[in-house]
Design an enzyme around this catalytic site. Structure first.
Site, mmCIF file in Angstrom:
data_model
loop_
_atom_site.group_PDB
_atom_site.id
_atom_site.type_symbol
_atom_site.label_atom_id
_atom_site.label_comp_id
_atom_site.label_asym_id
_atom_site.label_seq_id
_atom_site.Cartn_x
_atom_site.Cartn_y
_atom_site.Cartn_z
ATOM 1 N N SER A 165 0.327 -4.104 10.599
ATOM 2 C CA SER A 165 -0.456 -4.059 11.851
ATOM 3 C C SER A 165 -1.940 -4.263 11.563
ATOM 4 C CB SER A 165 -0.197 -2.754 12.613
ATOM 5 O OG SER A 165 -0.228 -1.616 11.795
ATOM 6 N N SER A 224 0.817 -1.220 0.000
ATOM 7 C CA SER A 224 0.000 0.000 0.000
ATOM 8 C C SER A 224 0.850 1.269 0.000
ATOM 9 C CB SER A 224 -0.953 0.010 1.204
ATOM 10 O OG SER A 224 -0.229 -0.037 2.424
#
Length: 217
Positions: A122, A52
């Site tokens: 995460s 990303s």
């Protein structure tokens, strides 16, 4: 328990498996360090799928702040696994411990007056929220790299999606393991197509820091 040390009562503590430990205070505190650096210590936590652009934006952000005379340090998920967290796997419990450790280290950097940029997938909200809870209100700035899976998979900078689709990597985020997007992140960087500029995204974060007063003591 408390013990008498000189003229002062000091608290001897047990934290986790550490017994008989004492928090030692120093006369140089966070405010003093921030005054020296002319900035406020905080944690910018960049989360998102693999591919990303987390690390790319982290570097652009660090460079932009450096040019403004601000001290930053990047805690990159892969880089930290080369040293501090090299004993951890990608099993669920180890991923949680990986994030916990990075959160604790990031907290120390923020206390040093440094703008700490942590960039990790995460994937679970509870782990990110636990890191947020370590810091004073406002000092944890969550940045969500909002890139669709198809964009990230098309980039596939490490070739990991290809391996995951082939079944050679198990528990890969976005394929056979979930990613829980933030609900109330401070900043959302949308990438609907593969044409978002890392420097522009970094400037969005820098503008936020300026507005909130982090770029001055």
């Amino acid at each position: 328990s408390t013990v008498q040390l000189g003229k002062h009562l000091r608290q001897i503590s047990t934290v986790g498996n550490s017994t008989n430990i004492l928090w030692h205070k120093c006369s140089v505190d966070k405010l003093g360090r921030q005054d020296l650096l002319q900035q406020k210590g905080c944690v910018i936590w960049i989360t998102g799928l693999s591919g990303s652009g987390k690390s790319t934006v982290a570097c652009a952000l660090s460079q932009g702040l450096h040019m403004r005379g601000k001290l930053t340090y990047i805690l990159d998920g892969d880089n930290v696994r080369h040293g501090l967290n090299r004993d951890l796997s990608f099993k669920a419990e180890d991923r949680a411990e990986n994030i916990r450790r990075v959160g604790e280290v990031a907290k120390l950097f923020a206390d040093a007056g440094i703008i700490c940029i942590a960039c990790l997938i995460s994937p679970y909200r509870k782990d990110r929220d636990a890191c947020r809870a370590l810091l004073p209100d406002g000092d944890f700035i969550e940045v969500f790299m909002d890139a669709p899976l198809q964009v990230c998979e098309a980039r596939d900078p490490k070739g990991l999606y290809k391996l995951a689709r082939a079944g050679k990597i198990k528990g890969f985020t976005g394929i056979d393991d979930p990613y829980e997007p933030p609900v109330n992140s401070e900043i959302v960087l949308e990438q609907k197509r593969d044409n978002a500029s890392p420097s522009n995204m970094a400037e969005t974060v820098i503008s936020f820091l300026e507005e909130k007063g982090y770029l001055q003591a």
